[in-house]
Enzyme design. Structure first.
Site, PDB file in Angstrom:
ATOM      1  N   LEU A   1       0.890  -1.155   0.000  1.00 33.27           N
ATOM      2  CA  LEU A   1       0.000   0.000   0.000  1.00 33.27           C
ATOM      3  C   LEU A   1       0.928   1.205   0.000  1.00 33.27           C
ATOM      4  O   LEU A   1       1.805   1.319   0.860  1.00 33.27           O
ATOM      5  CB  LEU A   1      -0.906  -0.019   1.245  1.00 33.27           C
ATOM      6  CG  LEU A   1      -2.058   0.966   1.300  1.00 33.27           C
ATOM      7  CD1 LEU A   1      -2.987   0.823   0.089  1.00 33.27           C
ATOM      8  CD2 LEU A   1      -2.862   0.760   2.580  1.00 33.27           C
ATOM      9  N   ASP A   2       0.793   2.076  -0.991  1.00 33.80           N
ATOM     10  CA  ASP A   2       1.696   3.207  -1.140  1.00 33.80           C
ATOM     11  C   ASP A   2       1.813   4.019   0.133  1.00 33.80           C
ATOM     12  O   ASP A   2       0.872   4.100   0.930  1.00 33.80           O
ATOM     13  CB  ASP A   2       1.215   4.131  -2.264  1.00 33.80           C
ATOM     14  CG  ASP A   2       1.239   3.455  -3.617  1.00 33.80           C
ATOM     15  OD1 ASP A   2       2.124   2.624  -3.846  1.00 33.80           O
ATOM     16  OD2 ASP A   2       0.358   3.762  -4.436  1.00 33.80           O
ATOM     17  N   ARG A   3       2.929   4.676   0.280  1.00 32.42           N
ATOM     18  CA  ARG A   3       3.196   5.496   1.462  1.00 32.42           C
ATOM     19  C   ARG A   3       2.139   6.574   1.646  1.00 32.42           C
ATOM     20  O   ARG A   3       1.761   6.912   2.757  1.00 32.42           O
ATOM     21  CB  ARG A   3       4.588   6.113   1.300  1.00 32.42           C
ATOM     22  CG  ARG A   3       5.052   6.903   2.476  1.00 32.42           C
ATOM     23  CD  ARG A   3       6.511   7.289   2.281  1.00 32.42           C
ATOM     24  NE  ARG A   3       6.863   8.268   3.280  1.00 32.42           N
ATOM     25  CZ  ARG A   3       7.467   9.406   3.013  1.00 32.42           C
ATOM     26  NH1 ARG A   3       7.814   9.700   1.781  1.00 32.42           N
ATOM     27  NH2 ARG A   3       7.748  10.250   3.973  1.00 32.42           N
TER      28      ARG A   3
ATOM     29  N   SER B   1      -0.975   6.391   0.781  1.00 31.02           N
ATOM     30  CA  SER B   1      -2.301   5.790   0.890  1.00 31.02           C
ATOM     31  C   SER B   1      -2.489   5.263   2.307  1.00 31.02           C
ATOM     32  O   SER B   1      -1.517   5.026   3.019  1.00 31.02           O
ATOM     33  CB  SER B   1      -2.463   4.645  -0.115  1.00 31.02           C
ATOM     34  OG  SER B   1      -2.330   5.138  -1.431  1.00 31.02           O
TER      35      SER B   1
END
Length: 182
Positions: free
Chosen positions: A44-46, A48
């Site tokens: 999960l992107d930083r 997000s």
């Protein structure tokens, strides 16, 4: 029995236990989860927030993360703009990105969800409306939801992964986790 951790990843936290690529310290999973032997099932992107699953079972990890299994991932997405149904149709049929066509997504416009405050808050502009969408995808390309909404002229302001399959972040505070059996 496999261990499965449901973690509500806050904004700004990396989806890994160490950060060897940055000269400045960035928050990692190790600041929140002190359980040995579990690893993230996907990323999960930083920038997000929301549900990140961790497990000690390699097969389960693959079933969750591998796009071949097409496990549904649902996101609550705040976008810039006031999309009408026709604006959302390309997301429902597939969007051409630089790495090819996406699979069709399930997309519905929703009322603003009752979520925790984000730190830092999103940038709000009085002259530009924003809206919320619930988007379910069955792939896991890098920054896919953000790229899809941008491709149809709806830049993402906030992205919260709400669920993966039947597992949800509902009731789990940011930075907290719950353990369940797989």
């Amino acid at each position: 029995m496999s261990r499965l951790i449901l973690f509500n990843k806050p904004f700004g936290v990396l989806s890994q236990f160490t950060d060897s690529k940055s000269p400045t310290e960035r928050a990692t999973l190790s600041e929140f989860i002190a359980i040995k032997g579990v690893y993230p099932a996907g990323r999960l992107d930083r920038d997000s927030e929301g549900l990140l699953l961790l497990t000690d079972d390699g097969r389960l990890q693959a079933r969750i993360a591998d796009p071949r299994f097409k496990m549904p991932k649902t996101y609550l997405v705040q976008v810039e703009g006031d999309p009408q149904d026709a604006d959302l149709e390309p997301l429902r049929t597939g969007v051409r990105l630089k790495d090819g066509m996406t699979l069709p997504a399930e997309v519905v416009r929703i009322d603003a969800p009752d979520l925790w405050p984000r730190n830092p808050p999103i940038r709000e502009r009085k002259s530009v409306p924003d809206s919320w969408l619930r988007i379910t995808i069955r792939e896991g390309r890098n920054r896919q939801v953000r790229r899809m909404t941008a491709a149809v002229g709806l830049p993402t302001l906030r992205l919260v992964r709400w669920s993966i399959g039947d597992w949800t972040v509902e009731g789990i505070a940011p930075g907290a986790f719950a353990e369940t059996s797989a």
